[in-house]
Scaffold this active site. Sequence first.
Site, mmCIF file in Angstrom:
data_model
loop_
_atom_site.group_PDB
_atom_site.id
_atom_site.type_symbol
_atom_site.label_atom_id
_atom_site.label_comp_id
_atom_site.label_asym_id
_atom_site.label_seq_id
_atom_site.Cartn_x
_atom_site.Cartn_y
_atom_site.Cartn_z
ATOM 1 N N GLU A 167 0.802 -1.234 0.000
ATOM 2 C CA GLU A 167 0.000 0.000 0.000
ATOM 3 C C GLU A 167 0.833 1.283 0.000
ATOM 4 O O GLU A 167 0.899 1.984 1.016
ATOM 5 C CB GLU A 167 -0.940 0.023 1.204
ATOM 6 C CG GLU A 167 -1.949 -1.103 1.211
ATOM 7 C CD GLU A 167 -2.994 -0.929 2.310
ATOM 8 O OE1 GLU A 167 -2.937 0.077 3.046
ATOM 9 O OE2 GLU A 167 -3.858 -1.808 2.430
ATOM 10 N N GLU A 357 -5.145 -8.671 1.204
ATOM 11 C CA GLU A 357 -5.591 -8.430 2.584
ATOM 12 C C GLU A 357 -7.083 -8.140 2.577
ATOM 13 O O GLU A 357 -7.603 -7.508 1.665
ATOM 14 C CB GLU A 357 -4.916 -7.186 3.198
ATOM 15 C CG GLU A 357 -3.534 -7.396 3.725
ATOM 16 C CD GLU A 357 -2.966 -6.130 4.366
ATOM 17 O OE1 GLU A 357 -3.740 -5.329 4.923
ATOM 18 O OE2 GLU A 357 -1.740 -5.954 4.282
HETATM 19 C C1 BGC Z 1 -2.269 -2.665 6.272
HETATM 20 C C2 BGC Z 1 -2.123 -3.502 7.517
HETATM 21 C C3 BGC Z 1 -3.112 -3.039 8.573
HETATM 22 C C4 BGC Z 1 -4.495 -3.228 8.018
HETATM 23 C C5 BGC Z 1 -5.615 -2.855 8.988
HETATM 24 C C6 BGC Z 1 -3.710 -2.464 5.870
HETATM 25 O O1 BGC Z 1 -3.840 -1.244 5.257
HETATM 26 O O2 BGC Z 1 -1.545 -3.239 5.218
HETATM 27 O O3 BGC Z 1 -0.793 -3.389 7.953
HETATM 28 O O4 BGC Z 1 -2.968 -3.672 9.780
HETATM 29 O O5 BGC Z 1 -4.633 -2.402 6.898
HETATM 30 O O6 BGC Z 1 -5.558 -1.512 9.311
#
Ligand code: BGC
Length: 447
Positions: A167, A357
Amino acid sequence: MFTSAEFGNDFLWGVAMAAQQNEGAPDVDGRGPSIWDTFSKRRGKIKDAGKPWPACDFYYRYKDDLMLAKGLGFKVFRFSISWSRILPEGTGRINKEGLAFYHRLIDECLLLGLTPYVTLYHWDLPQALEKEGGWASYHILKWFGRFVTICTQEYGDKVKDWIVLNEPMGFTSLGYMLGKHAPGKKNLNLFLSAIHNAALAQAEGGRIVRTNVKKAHIGTTFSCSEVIPYTHKPADIAAAKRLDILLNRLFIEPALGYGYPQEEGFVLMDKLYMQSKAWKYTDRLKFDFDFIGIQNYFSITVKHNQIIPYVHALEVKAATRKVPHTDLGWEINADSLYRMLKRYWLYGGVKEIIVTEGGACYKDKLINGVVDDKERSQYFNDYLQAVLKAKKKGVNVNGYLAWTLTDNFEWNEGYKARFGLVHVDFKTQLRTIKNSGYWWRDFLLHT
Ligand code: BGC
């Protein structure tokens, strides 16, 4: 009801985590300080004065945690390499013990049949490099290039799946413009420089992996959030469009070879465009990624507001609109993931998408050994259905990595914001699989 089998045999099911959020052990075996180690010592920066140690002590407990991931049915394990463990000063001397740790971790993954997906940068710049300007310095290309070279030469025969950046919009905006994340800067010119340097590093990193790793599968990840105008008024629509450029287009378009997005009257983008013209290597922003990682946590609704600098867009919070949201106030909107997947797929040049993610934060309660986090299971249920729908409509989306295996250090939110499928008691490090973890196990192993 839907089943994991419907996604196909090759679909990648995994969990994702990051070095700074999980490892702890900040000054063990020669590791140097990172920007988050330093930032977390500044008063008021992290909730409850949390520090990124011991986090969930992954440095020592990685074997147990990998067993948990395997036990829940996952096949992919995404983690990041801490730059400060490999190069304690960011450049110069290589720390052999740091290299050895990731060999142990990778070997354990392979032993258990978990495919390692390795992120090269997940927000934890060595502090020594921040002193020299960090991501706002043009030298970052040289520094990052060396780090990527070392990692790929060291692990390239064992690891084929590489993610260059996590990101870039997240760490450049939160770290150099909004001051909420390390290194805590609030400066437009630093932000603009960091954007261009990160966009270049993203492509340059990809090229280095390609050179050093035979049969590599190379990606990078983008945060994305559908931006919805609060009303149909032209001013709200224009505000949503500006924010959409920043949140969803700024980094993927140069990577695909389209250059930075242009929008008449959007001063911030004009400035970036003008500045980047004066810089070198604007022709090197493109890289032919094998896959694009999409990370979507929420959609965002905005209205025009003149006071907000540059974007003139103010969020109308989910709570204000009384629509479902997680405990961080993030709107739950699975259809928006479906639309974002379709949208990214339609860009010429995207070959494959992996949701690298996705997850939800709730105030979990451990009662008599049980965490009954029904909302989180529902969240995954809904978001996975959105992925399946996109897949059925022809989007080449090939994986979903849940954020995250264990509760961990949630950046400036500290330790109260829990995203794990496994509850961690941060005092004792006791792990308890939450009901959402069992939900995943049943979904992956029994459907
Ligand atoms: C990030 C993570 C973070 C997650 C939740 C993502 O943008 O890559 O490191 O913990 O969001 O906030």
